[in-house]
Write an enzyme that holds these catalytic residues in place. Sequence first.
Site, PDB file in Angstrom:
ATOM      1  N   HIS A  67      44.926  -9.688 -23.140  1.00 34.11           N
ATOM      2  CA  HIS A  67      46.020  -9.560 -24.113  1.00 34.11           C
ATOM      3  C   HIS A  67      45.482  -8.995 -25.441  1.00 34.11           C
ATOM      4  O   HIS A  67      46.028  -8.039 -25.990  1.00 34.11           O
ATOM      5  CB  HIS A  67      46.642 -10.954 -24.297  1.00 34.11           C
ATOM      6  N   GLU A  68      44.390  -9.584 -25.935  1.00 33.35           N
ATOM      7  CA  GLU A  68      43.823  -9.135 -27.210  1.00 33.35           C
ATOM      8  C   GLU A  68      43.229  -7.729 -27.102  1.00 33.35           C
ATOM      9  O   GLU A  68      43.349  -6.929 -28.027  1.00 33.35           O
ATOM     10  CB  GLU A  68      42.761 -10.122 -27.708  1.00 33.35           C
ATOM     11  N   HIS A  71      45.900  -5.181 -27.562  1.00 37.26           N
ATOM     12  CA  HIS A  71      46.175  -4.935 -28.991  1.00 37.26           C
ATOM     13  C   HIS A  71      45.114  -4.013 -29.575  1.00 37.26           C
ATOM     14  O   HIS A  71      45.410  -3.023 -30.239  1.00 37.26           O
ATOM     15  CB  HIS A  71      46.103  -6.244 -29.786  1.00 37.26           C
TER      16      HIS A  71
HETATM   17 ZN   LIG Z   1      49.117 -10.909 -29.248  1.00 37.09          ZN
END
Ligand SMILES: [Zn+2]
Length: 373
Positions: A67-68, A71
């Site tokens: 998830h990170e 980003h």
């Molecule tokens: Zn996030």
Amino acid sequence: MNGAFRLGTVAGIEIDVHYTWLFAFALITWTLAGSWFPTDYPDWNAPTYWLTGAIAALLLFVSILVHELAHSLVALARGMPVQSITLFIFGGVSNIGGETRSAGAEFQIAIVGPVSSLALSLLCFIALRSGVGGDDSPVEAILFYLVIANLLVGVFNLMPGFPLDGGRVLRSIIWTVTGSWSRATELASTVGIGFGWLLVAAGLLDAVMVSVVSGVWIAFIGWFLKDAALSVRRRARRVSLREAPVRAMMSSPGSAAGPEVFIATLVDDFMIPFGRRSVPIVEAGRVVGIVTIQDAQRVRRDLWEDTPASAVMTRSPLFAVAPDDSMTAAVELITRHRVNQILVLDDEVLVGMVTRADVTRFLQVRDTLARAG
Ligand SMILES: [Zn+2]
């Protein structure tokens, strides 16, 4: 973040683990091995519960890392520097350098995280449905856990509480609509503070009515979110001084003089006693000109007693801004036209002046705050 150890580097991004992560790891393993798995799979032995719990907890953190990374990689692709990703007790955080330059980039960087979590959830769901691992196996248990956990991570992060991803999405939308980064940040972080308090209340209610452990955990996350949103708002307010209105920094216009007033009177009664360098000239309530010290000096001193303001005043161009214009616009006007002051007119009525001294004061405060922020 202090108290973190380096795990490795991915695409030039440092991956750090904060020591508080160990508490989350222990808590999740304990919850899974102690109650979730024994309820769903009563036939396993104790080591299987604990090993499966630990692997599931580890894979949850791998999911959060994905998830990170989503980003961070989108941020990198949009030209923003990414120093590191830190995993800690509440999940992960990408340390992306600088503020996003456009609402579009912010939207993409924010939305890709929850989308990745939801995609992981879907992938695990497909694997589960295709029978990977077999019935009642630890693999099935882990896959099912990852379906639920990634779904929750994705949905939770879409909540509009800034600095959650959903809050960033909200900010990028308000930013697009209003065109103002600071107004969007103010609004989105205020929603975030409210959302944090809501979670605290929900957690306390949960602790009293249902489960102390999950309730305290939720309240804890709410408190953390509220603090994070508060500090985002505090920093944004400092930065938004860049958009400070003229109203906030202008000087009082001082008393204006009529066009018939002699230069000697302007200098002796309007300028020297007040340390002013200029006097606005007003006729019938409207500014018709401005007399500066330089204007006065163009006339021989022995003629000051007989020369009226109207003979030396600058009639045009009269540089003016409105009280709600940005201070940056006033600074630009003053620098571009090399004047010492400009008028602040509200519907043609003189309400103030912006002088070079005001500009200096404004720039000093702005630079000090920029360094502090
Ligand atoms: Zn996030």
